[in-house]
Design an enzyme around this catalytic site. Structure first.
Site, PDB file in Angstrom:
ATOM      1  N   HIS A 134       0.646  -1.082   0.037  1.00 57.15           N
ATOM      2  CA  HIS A 134       0.106   0.086   0.036  1.00 57.15           C
ATOM      3  C   HIS A 134       1.144   1.224  -0.039  1.00 57.15           C
ATOM      4  O   HIS A 134       1.511   1.430   0.997  1.00 57.15           O
ATOM      5  CB  HIS A 134      -0.894  -0.063   1.422  1.00 57.15           C
ATOM      6  CG  HIS A 134      -1.736   1.199   1.357  1.00 57.15           C
ATOM      7  ND1 HIS A 134      -1.694   2.046   2.510  1.00 57.15           N
ATOM      8  CD2 HIS A 134      -2.777   1.753   0.554  1.00 57.15           C
ATOM      9  CE1 HIS A 134      -2.573   3.139   2.199  1.00 57.15           C
ATOM     10  NE2 HIS A 134      -3.353   2.744   1.061  1.00 57.15           N
ATOM     11  N   HIS A 158      -7.286   8.081  -4.340  1.00 58.42           N
ATOM     12  CA  HIS A 158      -7.785   6.953  -4.587  1.00 58.42           C
ATOM     13  C   HIS A 158      -8.798   7.020  -5.454  1.00 58.42           C
ATOM     14  O   HIS A 158      -9.245   5.787  -6.520  1.00 58.42           O
ATOM     15  CB  HIS A 158      -8.267   6.352  -3.295  1.00 58.42           C
ATOM     16  CG  HIS A 158      -7.185   5.868  -2.384  1.00 58.42           C
ATOM     17  ND1 HIS A 158      -6.839   6.680  -1.400  1.00 58.42           N
ATOM     18  CD2 HIS A 158      -6.713   4.741  -1.927  1.00 58.42           C
ATOM     19  CE1 HIS A 158      -5.991   6.285  -0.615  1.00 58.42           C
ATOM     20  NE2 HIS A 158      -5.716   5.017  -1.021  1.00 58.42           N
ATOM     21  N   ARG A 234      -2.733  22.450  13.293  1.00 59.19           N
ATOM     22  CA  ARG A 234      -2.773  21.924  11.878  1.00 59.19           C
ATOM     23  C   ARG A 234      -2.422  20.679  11.903  1.00 59.19           C
ATOM     24  O   ARG A 234      -1.435  20.004  12.183  1.00 59.19           O
ATOM     25  CB  ARG A 234      -1.424  22.828  11.444  1.00 59.19           C
ATOM     26  CG  ARG A 234      -1.125  22.225   9.911  1.00 59.19           C
ATOM     27  CD  ARG A 234      -2.267  22.753   8.959  1.00 59.19           C
ATOM     28  NE  ARG A 234      -1.846  22.251   7.509  1.00 59.19           N
ATOM     29  CZ  ARG A 234      -2.525  21.209   6.853  1.00 59.19           C
ATOM     30  NH1 ARG A 234      -3.551  20.794   7.485  1.00 59.19           N
ATOM     31  NH2 ARG A 234      -2.062  21.052   5.547  1.00 59.19           N
ATOM     32  N   CYS A 281       2.622  27.836  10.813  1.00 54.97           N
ATOM     33  CA  CYS A 281       2.314  26.995   9.543  1.00 54.97           C
ATOM     34  C   CYS A 281       2.861  27.551   8.166  1.00 54.97           C
ATOM     35  O   CYS A 281       2.914  28.868   8.138  1.00 54.97           O
ATOM     36  CB  CYS A 281       0.735  26.903   9.300  1.00 54.97           C
ATOM     37  SG  CYS A 281       0.179  26.046   8.153  1.00 54.97           S
ATOM     38  N   TYR A 416       5.024  21.515   0.498  1.00 54.92           N
ATOM     39  CA  TYR A 416       5.694  22.717   1.426  1.00 54.92           C
ATOM     40  C   TYR A 416       6.921  23.265   0.644  1.00 54.92           C
ATOM     41  O   TYR A 416       8.049  23.126   1.198  1.00 54.92           O
ATOM     42  CB  TYR A 416       6.031  22.167   2.922  1.00 54.92           C
ATOM     43  CG  TYR A 416       4.763  22.057   3.515  1.00 54.92           C
ATOM     44  CD1 TYR A 416       3.613  23.104   3.746  1.00 54.92           C
ATOM     45  CD2 TYR A 416       4.482  20.838   4.299  1.00 54.92           C
ATOM     46  CE1 TYR A 416       2.574  22.694   4.465  1.00 54.92           C
ATOM     47  CE2 TYR A 416       3.374  20.629   4.932  1.00 54.92           C
ATOM     48  CZ  TYR A 416       2.417  21.646   4.959  1.00 54.92           C
ATOM     49  OH  TYR A 416       1.171  21.339   5.434  1.00 54.92           O
TER      50      TYR A 416
END
Lengths: 588, 588
Positions: A134, A158, A234, A281, A416
């Site tokens: 997976h 998916h 977050r 963040c 990021y």
């Protein structure tokens, strides 16, 4: 390929997507290509979770899995990256006939069962043999014994034929009609992945509930230390249920040796180290960019995806040394990155130079604000990487890996990063930009307070300040990454035409460098107030904030640090409240 | 007081000026005050040269010197700071009658003589007893045995009544009229402090000759490694004549112990360490700020006060360890700064954290570009502090001091700082800003090259680039301090409305971090060229350059890094030279 992956929505769905373009933007295996390209070429020598087995003895990939892989393109590669591999060669229990299965039977096939089942819609699948392959790794175990539907809503990657095809291979039957309502599984039978998330303080300004993403409101950003209950949240996924008593931190060195630590080990065998550090963040102030330049994808944070507190834990250098890594005499070639892997699936890495820097103050924190970590902030253990984007301070930490390569998660390889103002997800080569680590200079206005002589309180305040006219008190924060100290905060009351210096407020912070934000305030005569207040700050490398959002625009809206402007309109002007605080609105 | 010192001109005169306002902008002793304020209160616990004698046994200050000090205000304090003190109590040979002295007699009273004389105009002074109290330290020995006039032209702070009064006390006679022409000393009898300066490459773009300040012309900024002969020169004073055979480096530890090293020691006893590093003057691109915002004081450098080469020498950490300083276990409280003192008088310091950082790569360089340092660049030994402003890479290095306090020279306390756009030398508190160390993100365009199909060469180049139309090749550099790597260079051909990414050119650089600039180039179809080209770069902390000069204006014009714009006018457009290079002019 890059386009495809980018377009797939969902907050955290990109966990999978990075894998296909790890080292280039070209697809590794394609539908048109037909045959499977030598997968070993596409797999980095060092995997994300760095499983020894993968590196040394890669088992043969079963033909059946190949089929899915050729179709899905990235999935096998991703699987390998996440440390999994197809472990068995036996065929799954595929059946063509209608075979009904009761729901309580499905439930028995959970993660502690030998055979692991999931349902999707009304259909049941035995995914036991797929688990090791997976792409998302063992996170799939979260769903077994129940419905996978809601997880696929989170990991929306998916939702495409390639993946449906793979799943189809593991079909074993349908849910017994007796367990269905109107031919469907009733809502209460589908487990909510977020069911065990903690409750949150209502003051938090929530952007999404599942997963929880909530910022600290400007009215709560006034203190140097942010109380834990209003510390911004977050979460990329659900909050994992981790038991402090049984939780184990696994540390894997470049030579493959591993060492385990319980929380009790960490607390009793190492000297606690405290550091006061701001977490911000990567997307803080994204809304400002969306509003003022062009829409940027992601959560539309205002200026509250940032908080500051004192963290206590074990110094990473102490831990690595204990685990057998020579922190003072390390080998650049074998350990260039330190990976942090969370219990829920999230992962990221930092450069070794930061990890072993005696003044870098990276810790594995078990306390914040003098108390055990709250569940939303990583209980019982998280990485805390001061000066870096909060995305590297991995929560619910369960594994540390020292590796030659960077973490291959999408949060490291895709989400990021920043690109140029002209670059789009369609044309960008993700490998061309480095993962964000240290943050640039930042500042924001968090409050405008009117000080008016129309009230006793206002008059007293004006007298205390030695002012003979009504004034506006502007308050806010300034912060820079890499431990760079804030040395100056410039305030303009006339949209950047003229400036004065705000008073940087004193504070007490622990740590070798300036890891904490600075609070500042500036009192400006009301008659000087134009249509907006503006702030910009300077750090001790004399870095400046960019003036406008346009030139620093990046499609992900990361590291937004253009001058923060806050409107001061007729409406505000008319209100003569005494020392009254206003909710800060950024100008459009 | 702050104003006074700032206003005193002269390139390097501020060496003296910092002393009066070391810890605040208030004068320490003033004329109006009358009596001398307790000098020990005004003198930092740790002096600039950190002479042990000064710290431990301060001799009584003779009354006569007091008189001058009360008048001069800062001078005594400065004297103390520079490690001197009034050593003798005897009166100087003051005479009221006309006493004529022959010039050859003056010459005999040079630095090797017991009594040291100077002339000023036609008057002679025996300054022997003042030398130890001289604010500028032993640099005064450069002038003894001859005329002091030209030195006072350099150190123009001397040109005020307070100082004339001090000098007057040491008057001993006048130059014999037989040695004068028209009642004056003839020009050829006044020694030029710069007489032994080396000759320079004519390609260097000289701003001042004495001292030499010359930038690398844009036509010579095209290579990754700058040849030494066109490496930009930033001298604050003359080039001292240092003999490699006799030169000694003195290292003083916090406990006062000293250790000496000859060049031979440094070369034979330590493993050589090489680092490729860019040096950039704090004032690089000052002219751009003066032209586009408001005049900034100082040398009007364009974009060439920057160069890059390979340096070889001894690692500072190795040297400090050898001298007995525990680099891996140092005491924050006793050694917070490392001072570098040059032979000519210049001095500066860096934080200990940079000095002992195993990845900081600070060296004491004796080679550049594979050969011994040139005289202009510090022969035989200089500090080389990668990632920091070049002002801390002290040349002609003769002393290193580990101290609790920062260097108190004006180059540390005044000249190399930035203030806000609104702040002026009249109102600024110099102590409110830190000395510049690490530099911010920077980039500049160094060449525009036309690639035109009107020539064979142009056609060949277009073909090589796969272009079917005439183009402009834009070239330049990008650099960031602190070892932060350049990750992206954005180019605009339409004054910042749209952007594309330049190609960052490959190079080979030595060292633990990115200490070198990056060369970049971008080929843009000519039809897209607007009125100017613009460049901005991003480093790996994702710092951006500010857009305009106005908001980052600082009266000293330091660390100018607003977007660099280069005009591309009708004139340039008309010239269709083949792969022709144009001198780069910044837009006004």
């Amino acid at each position: 390929m890059t386009t495809l992956f980018y377009r797939l929505g969902g907050l955290s769905s990109r966990a999978y997507s990075a894998s296909a373009t790890l080292r280039s933007s070209r697809p590794i295996a394609s539908k048109s290509g037909g045959s499977l390209k030598t997968p070993s070429l596409a797999i980095p020598s060092r995997s994300f979770s760095s499983a020894k087995g993968l590196r040394r003895t890669r088992p043969p990939i079963p033909r059946r899995v190949h089929a899915g892989v050729v179709a899905a393109g990235s999935l096998l590669v991703a699987a390998s990256l996440f440390g999994g591999h197809a472990a068995h060669d036996e065929s799954p229990n595929v059946t063509e006939s209608k075979h009904y299965i009761r729901l309580n039977e499905v439930k028995k096939h959970g993660k502690d069962s030998e055979r692991k089942w999931v349902t999707k819609g009304v259909r049941v699948f035995d995914v036991t043999d797929w688990i090791a392959a997976h792409p998302g790794g063992p996170v799939i175990l979260q769903a077994v014994g129940g419905a996978i539907d809601k997880y696929w809503d989170i990991f929306s990657i998916h939702k495409k034929q390639d993946v449906y095809d793979v799943l189809e291979e593991y079909f074993i039957g349908e849910i017994d009609p007796r367990d269905l309502v109107d031919g469907k599984l009733s809502e209460d039978k589908v487990e909510d992945p977020f069911v065990s998330d903690p409750s949150r303080d209502p003051r938090l300004q929530q952007h999404t509930a599942k997963p929880c993403n909530a910022e600290t409101p400007s009215s709560c950003l006034g203190d140097f230390i942010t109380p834990t209950e209003i510390f911004y949240v977050r979460n990329h996924l659900w909050v994992p249920q981790v038991d402090e008593e049984t939780h184990v931190l696994n540390v894997e060195l470049p030579d493959g040796t591993e060492k385990q630590y319980t929380l009790s080990d960490l607390k009793s065998r190492f000297k606690p180290f405290s550091v006061t550090a701001t977490l911000q963040c990567t997307g803080n102030r994204r809304k400002h960019m969306s509003d003022n330049a062009k829409a940027a994808t992601g959560l539309q944070w205002e200026a509250g995806a940032i908080s500051n507190t004192e963290w206590t834990g074990v110094r990473l250098t102490d831990l690595l040394e204990d685990a057998g890594f020579p922190v003072n005499d390390w080998n650049f070639d074998e350990a260039k990155h330190v990976h942090f892997i969370g219990s829920e699936a999230y992962a990221g890495s930092i450069p070794i130079a930061k990890a072993v820097d005696p003044q870098g103050d990276v810790i594995l924190a078990y306390e914040m604000g003098g108390k055990p970590l709250s569940r939303d902030h990583g209980y019982p253990l998280r990485a805390l990487v001061p000066g870096h984007t909060a995305a590297r301070s991995v929560k619910w930490l369960e594994k540390i890996v020292l590796a030659e390569d960077e973490c291959q998660s999408a949060w490291q390889q895709r989400d990021y990063k920043c690109f140029g103002p002209n670059q789009t997800p369609k044309d960008v080569d993700y490998a061309s930009a480095p993962a964000i680590q240290e943050m640039p200079i930042q500042s924001a206005i968090t409050a405008l307070k009117s000080i008016s002589s129309t009230s006793d309180k206002g008059r007293a305040e004006l007298q205390r300040l030695g002012l003979e006219e009504d004034a506006i008190k502007v308050e806010g924060y300034a912060y820079s990454g890499g431990g760079r100290r804030i040395i100056r905060v410039d305030i303009s009351a006339d949209d950047g035409q003229s400036w004065s210096q705000a008073a940087i407020l004193p504070d007490q912070a622990l740590g070798h460098k300036s890891w904490s934000w600075k609070r500042w305030e500036s009192v400006i005569p009301k008659r000087l107030a134009g249509k907006s207040f503006v702030v910009k700050a300077v750090d001790d490398s004399y870095n400046n904030q960019p003036e406008s959002y346009g030139a620093q625009y990046n499609f992900r809206g990361n590291l937004v640090n253009a001058w923060h402007r806050v409107r001061y309109g007729d409406e505000e002007r008319a209100e003569d409240v005494d020392v009254g605080e206003r909710h800060v609105r950024s100008t459009k």
